[in-house]
Design a protein around this motif. Sequence first.
Motif, PDB file in Angstrom:
ATOM      1  N   ASP A 177       0.814  -1.217   0.000  1.00 32.50           N
ATOM      2  CA  ASP A 177       0.000   0.000   0.000  1.00 32.50           C
ATOM      3  C   ASP A 177       0.845   1.262   0.000  1.00 32.50           C
ATOM      4  O   ASP A 177       0.319   2.372  -0.145  1.00 32.50           O
ATOM      5  CB  ASP A 177      -0.924   0.016   1.223  1.00 32.50           C
ATOM      6  CG  ASP A 177      -1.905  -1.148   1.206  1.00 32.50           C
ATOM      7  OD1 ASP A 177      -2.369  -1.505   0.109  1.00 32.50           O
ATOM      8  OD2 ASP A 177      -2.193  -1.699   2.282  1.00 32.50           O
ATOM      9  N   THR A 178       2.125   1.120   0.172  1.00 29.67           N
ATOM     10  CA  THR A 178       3.074   2.236   0.098  1.00 29.67           C
ATOM     11  C   THR A 178       4.313   1.750  -0.643  1.00 29.67           C
ATOM     12  O   THR A 178       4.496   0.547  -0.866  1.00 29.67           O
ATOM     13  CB  THR A 178       3.502   2.724   1.496  1.00 29.67           C
ATOM     14  OG1 THR A 178       4.162   1.642   2.185  1.00 29.67           O
ATOM     15  CG2 THR A 178       2.315   3.203   2.305  1.00 29.67           C
ATOM     16  N   ALA A 202       0.784   2.474  -6.003  1.00 30.53           N
ATOM     17  CA  ALA A 202       0.139   3.068  -4.832  1.00 30.53           C
ATOM     18  C   ALA A 202       0.697   4.441  -4.487  1.00 30.53           C
ATOM     19  O   ALA A 202       0.363   4.987  -3.441  1.00 30.53           O
ATOM     20  CB  ALA A 202       0.291   2.136  -3.623  1.00 30.53           C
TER      21      ALA A 202
END
Length: 418
Positions: A257-258, A263
Motif C-alpha cells: 500500500d506504500t 500506490a
Amino acid sequence: MLKYHNTGNSLQNRFTEYVKIDTQSDPESASIPSTEKQKNLGKVLVAQLLELGITDAHLDEYGYVYATIPSNTTKNVPVICFCSHMDTSPDCSGYGVKPIIHTNYQGQDLVLPDDNSVVLRMSEHKDLKDQIGNDIITASGTTLLGADNKAGLAEIMEAAAFLMQHPEHKHGKIRILFTPDEEIGRGVDKADLKKLGADFAYTIDGETCGSIEDETFSADGAVLTIHGISSHPGFARGKMESAVKILSDIISALPKDTLTPEATSKKEGFLHPVTMQGNVEQAEAHFIIRDFDDALLAEHGRTLETIVKQVIAAYPNATYTLKIKEQYRNMKKVLDQHPQVLEYGVLAIERVGIPVKRQSIRGGTDGSRLSLMGLPCPNVFAGEHAFHGKQEWASVQDMEKAVETIINIALIWEEKSN
C-alpha cells in the motif's frame, strides 16, 4: 515577430519517418550503443542536418549525433544545447511501427486497426480533452509509437531548419545532441561534454503541451542475489533451501500500500522489482528505487535490505548479496543555482501563447545526469503521451508549439545577452 509554419506538413513527415526506424535499446546488452540499429536513425539525422547546411553534423562511434548551428549575432551569448534521445523503450516492441494520423479529432474513441482491443479513450487519456480539432498520431495497435522521444527529435530538427533558413532571427551558437540508450539509463554515458561545449541545455522530452520540468526523481538501481542450497528433490527434506522460493518470499514481503508505483503519486517515492530470474541454487532480482529526496531514497534502500534480512533469517544456510548503485540524481539542486535557464524556458512557452505548466517528473531524463555533470538542463514538453506502450500518442499541433518554444528559447538567450 516569430512566424513558424509547418510548411507542407514537414514536421509530421519528419516524425513519421523517424518512428518507422526501429531503435529499441536493450538493457541486457553491454555494447555502446546497446543496439547497433540506433545508429540507423543517427545516420538519417546527420544526413538531414547536412542538407540544412549544418556542416559539422556527425555520428560518433558510440551512436551520438553532434551538430552546430552557428551564431549569427555579435552579442556574447551562452552556448545553448537542445537534446533528445533516439532510442525507444524496451518495454514494448518498436519494430514495424505504422504511424496513423487521425485528423480533426472530435473526442471519439480511437480504435487502433491492427488490434481492436487497443483503444484510446478520452476518459483514460485526460490530455485528449484539449485536442479537439487537432490531429492525433498513434501507432496501429501492435507496437509503441516512439513519440518518446522521436517527437523531440522531429521538433529540434524542424527548429534547426527554421533557424538555418531565417537568419533575420538572431541567436547565439546552438549545439544539437541526439543520444542513444536514454531509456535504459545510459543516455549520456559517452556524451563528450567538452566537445559539446555548451553552457546550458534543454532536453525536449516532456509530455503535456506547455510543461517545463526542473525536478526529477533521484534514482538508484539494486541487484539482489540469493544463494540457496540445492539438493535432489527426492532427497531434499531438511536440506534444500530454494533460492527462487526465498526470492519470491522477499518480493511478497514488500510493502503493497506504500512504496510501490501503483500506490504512489506526486512526490512519493517507491521501491519496485522489475525483473526476476533464477533456480534452486541462485535467484536474482533487479529493482529500481526512486524518490525526490536523496535521504528518503537511501531509506528505501535500507528498507529493502531489512526485508531481505527478515526473510532470509528463516533459511539458515542461504546467503544473499545486495548491490545498490546510483543511477541519477534530482536535477533541481543544480538548476536552482542557474534560475535564468528555467526563466527563459518559461518565457519561451509564454511567447507561444500557451499556459505554462511547471512540473516535477516522476522519472528522469538525460537532463538529470547532464545537470549533475555540470550542464544545467531542464526538460521541455515534446507532446508525447502514454509512452512505453501501444496507446502512445502525440498531437501535431502540440508538436508545432514545441518547435516554436525551441526557437523562442534560442532567440530569448540572444535578447538577454550583451
